[in-house]
Scaffold this motif. Structure first.
Motif, PDB file in Angstrom:
ATOM      1  N   SER A 108      15.409  19.250 -14.296  1.00 21.27           N
ATOM      2  CA  SER A 108      15.338  19.297 -12.830  1.00 21.27           C
ATOM      3  C   SER A 108      14.587  18.098 -12.271  1.00 21.27           C
ATOM      4  O   SER A 108      14.992  17.514 -11.267  1.00 21.27           O
ATOM      5  N   ILE A 109      13.505  17.724 -12.926  1.00 20.98           N
ATOM      6  CA  ILE A 109      12.728  16.574 -12.451  1.00 20.98           C
ATOM      7  C   ILE A 109      13.537  15.292 -12.565  1.00 20.98           C
ATOM      8  O   ILE A 109      13.494  14.441 -11.676  1.00 20.98           O
ATOM      9  N   LEU A 110      14.307  15.138 -13.647  1.00 19.21           N
ATOM     10  CA  LEU A 110      15.157  13.953 -13.792  1.00 19.21           C
ATOM     11  C   LEU A 110      16.223  13.908 -12.695  1.00 19.21           C
ATOM     12  O   LEU A 110      16.502  12.844 -12.128  1.00 19.21           O
ATOM     13  N   PHE A 111      16.841  15.059 -12.375  1.00 19.05           N
ATOM     14  CA  PHE A 111      17.820  15.103 -11.288  1.00 19.05           C
ATOM     15  C   PHE A 111      17.174  14.764  -9.943  1.00 19.05           C
ATOM     16  O   PHE A 111      17.728  13.997  -9.155  1.00 19.05           O
ATOM     17  N   ILE A 112      16.010  15.333  -9.692  1.00 17.61           N
ATOM     18  CA  ILE A 112      15.314  15.043  -8.426  1.00 17.61           C
ATOM     19  C   ILE A 112      14.971  13.567  -8.343  1.00 17.61           C
ATOM     20  O   ILE A 112      15.150  12.932  -7.293  1.00 17.61           O
ATOM     21  N   MET A 161       0.829  -1.202   0.000  1.00 18.63           N
ATOM     22  CA  MET A 161       0.000   0.000   0.000  1.00 18.63           C
ATOM     23  C   MET A 161       0.868   1.260   0.000  1.00 18.63           C
ATOM     24  O   MET A 161       0.586   2.211  -0.742  1.00 18.63           O
ATOM     25  N   LEU A 162       1.927   1.267   0.805  1.00 15.93           N
ATOM     26  CA  LEU A 162       2.808   2.439   0.857  1.00 15.93           C
ATOM     27  C   LEU A 162       3.572   2.625  -0.448  1.00 15.93           C
ATOM     28  O   LEU A 162       3.757   3.757  -0.909  1.00 15.93           O
ATOM     29  N   MET A 163       4.015   1.519  -1.057  1.00 15.89           N
ATOM     30  CA  MET A 163       4.716   1.641  -2.339  1.00 15.89           C
ATOM     31  C   MET A 163       3.778   2.171  -3.423  1.00 15.89           C
ATOM     32  O   MET A 163       4.172   3.011  -4.238  1.00 15.89           O
ATOM     33  N   THR A 164       2.533   1.708  -3.427  1.00 15.23           N
ATOM     34  CA  THR A 164       1.561   2.199  -4.401  1.00 15.23           C
ATOM     35  C   THR A 164       1.255   3.670  -4.173  1.00 15.23           C
ATOM     36  O   THR A 164       1.231   4.469  -5.113  1.00 15.23           O
ATOM     37  N   PHE A 165       1.042   4.044  -2.921  1.00 23.23           N
ATOM     38  CA  PHE A 165       0.776   5.441  -2.592  1.00 23.23           C
ATOM     39  C   PHE A 165       1.942   6.335  -3.015  1.00 23.23           C
ATOM     40  O   PHE A 165       1.748   7.403  -3.614  1.00 23.23           O
ATOM     41  N   GLY A 166       3.165   5.897  -2.719  1.00 25.63           N
ATOM     42  CA  GLY A 166       4.350   6.670  -3.104  1.00 25.63           C
ATOM     43  C   GLY A 166       4.490   6.798  -4.610  1.00 25.63           C
ATOM     44  O   GLY A 166       4.836   7.866  -5.124  1.00 25.63           O
ATOM     45  N   GLY A 167       4.210   5.723  -5.338  1.00 18.31           N
ATOM     46  CA  GLY A 167       4.299   5.774  -6.793  1.00 18.31           C
ATOM     47  C   GLY A 167       3.280   6.715  -7.408  1.00 18.31           C
ATOM     48  O   GLY A 167       3.608   7.525  -8.288  1.00 18.31           O
ATOM     49  N   VAL A 168       2.044   6.625  -6.944  1.00 20.03           N
ATOM     50  CA  VAL A 168       0.991   7.490  -7.479  1.00 20.03           C
ATOM     51  C   VAL A 168       1.257   8.953  -7.110  1.00 20.03           C
ATOM     52  O   VAL A 168       1.148   9.856  -7.950  1.00 20.03           O
ATOM     53  N   THR A 169       1.638   9.191  -5.865  1.00 18.50           N
ATOM     54  CA  THR A 169       1.928  10.559  -5.419  1.00 18.50           C
ATOM     55  C   THR A 169       3.097  11.157  -6.197  1.00 18.50           C
ATOM     56  O   THR A 169       3.032  12.303  -6.649  1.00 18.50           O
ATOM     57  N   GLY A 170       4.159  10.378  -6.351  1.00 22.16           N
ATOM     58  CA  GLY A 170       5.323  10.861  -7.100  1.00 22.16           C
ATOM     59  C   GLY A 170       5.009  11.160  -8.548  1.00 22.16           C
ATOM     60  O   GLY A 170       5.475  12.160  -9.110  1.00 22.16           O
ATOM     61  N   THR A 171       4.202  10.314  -9.163  1.00 19.61           N
ATOM     62  CA  THR A 171       3.815  10.543 -10.557  1.00 19.61           C
ATOM     63  C   THR A 171       2.979  11.813 -10.699  1.00 19.61           C
ATOM     64  O   THR A 171       3.211  12.631 -11.601  1.00 19.61           O
ATOM     65  N   LEU A 172       2.012  11.972  -9.809  1.00 17.85           N
ATOM     66  CA  LEU A 172       1.170  13.175  -9.873  1.00 17.85           C
ATOM     67  C   LEU A 172       1.971  14.448  -9.607  1.00 17.85           C
ATOM     68  O   LEU A 172       1.824  15.439 -10.326  1.00 17.85           O
ATOM     69  N   LEU A 173       2.811  14.425  -8.578  1.00 20.03           N
ATOM     70  CA  LEU A 173       3.618  15.609  -8.269  1.00 20.03           C
ATOM     71  C   LEU A 173       4.608  15.927  -9.379  1.00 20.03           C
ATOM     72  O   LEU A 173       4.829  17.088  -9.717  1.00 20.03           O
ATOM     73  N   GLY A 174       5.222  14.881  -9.940  1.00 15.60           N
ATOM     74  CA  GLY A 174       6.161  15.098 -11.040  1.00 15.60           C
ATOM     75  C   GLY A 174       5.481  15.679 -12.272  1.00 15.60           C
ATOM     76  O   GLY A 174       6.011  16.582 -12.924  1.00 15.60           O
ATOM     77  N   GLN A 228       4.620  20.869 -15.364  1.00 20.21           N
ATOM     78  CA  GLN A 228       3.742  21.832 -16.022  1.00 20.21           C
ATOM     79  C   GLN A 228       3.864  23.225 -15.404  1.00 20.21           C
ATOM     80  O   GLN A 228       3.681  24.217 -16.096  1.00 20.21           O
ATOM     81  N   GLU A 229       4.150  23.296 -14.122  1.00 18.29           N
ATOM     82  CA  GLU A 229       4.072  24.568 -13.410  1.00 18.29           C
ATOM     83  C   GLU A 229       5.423  25.176 -13.015  1.00 18.29           C
ATOM     84  O   GLU A 229       5.611  26.363 -13.160  1.00 18.29           O
ATOM     85  N   TRP A 230       6.328  24.352 -12.449  1.00 23.17           N
ATOM     86  CA  TRP A 230       7.507  24.932 -11.796  1.00 23.17           C
ATOM     87  C   TRP A 230       8.845  24.532 -12.379  1.00 23.17           C
ATOM     88  O   TRP A 230       9.723  25.358 -12.513  1.00 23.17           O
ATOM     89  N   LEU A 231       9.037  23.270 -12.654  1.00 17.06           N
ATOM     90  CA  LEU A 231      10.373  22.754 -12.928  1.00 17.06           C
ATOM     91  C   LEU A 231      10.545  22.320 -14.374  1.00 17.06           C
ATOM     92  O   LEU A 231       9.591  21.911 -15.036  1.00 17.06           O
TER      93      LEU A 231
END
Length: 117
Positions: free
Chosen positions: A99-103, A74-87, A92-95
């Motif tokens: 920069s995203i590849l480095f992060i 569950m935590l791995m799925t949550f982290g994957g979905v959250t990371g994909t959405l934030l990335g 689109q907005e900031w980076l």
């Protein structure tokens, strides 16, 4: 294997980040090879992580059998979905993509000392 997988993942994304600029994008063959290396490293790390979770499940009581594995997935799925959405939102907005590849490469760095324990 987990350390090798993490280093391969970090290396591949760092190479992609270095090669990506506004004027110059990596050739498709290089990008495909780096993404293949990153995915191979991620798979090796995920298999080792799952092995460690299954080994740790041996010490669970019969009442709590499977909860460690369930929480881990569950935590791995949550982290994957959250990371994909934030990335996606950040691109689109900031980076910039660079920069995203480095992060993305650097986010695996804290895992190395934990794996070495």
């Amino acid at each position: 294997y987990m350390q090798i997988g993490i280093v391969a993942y970090m290396f591949a994304f760092a190479v992609l980040a270095v090669m990506s600029t506004q004027e110059h994008q990596p050739r498709i063959v290089i990008a495909a090879m780096m993404l293949f290396a990153a995915n191979l490293g991620e798979m090796a790390s995920a298999v080792m992580l799952e092995t460690l979770v299954v080994e740790a499940m041996r010490h669970e009581s019969s009442k709590a059998k499977g909860t460690l594995q369930t929480h881990s997935l569950m935590l791995m799925t949550f982290g994957g979905v959250t990371g994909t959405l934030l990335g996606g939102f950040a691109s689109q907005e900031w980076l910039s993509i660079r920069s995203i590849l480095f992060i993305n490469a650097l986010l695996k760095l804290p895992a190395i000392p934990v794996v070495c324990m």
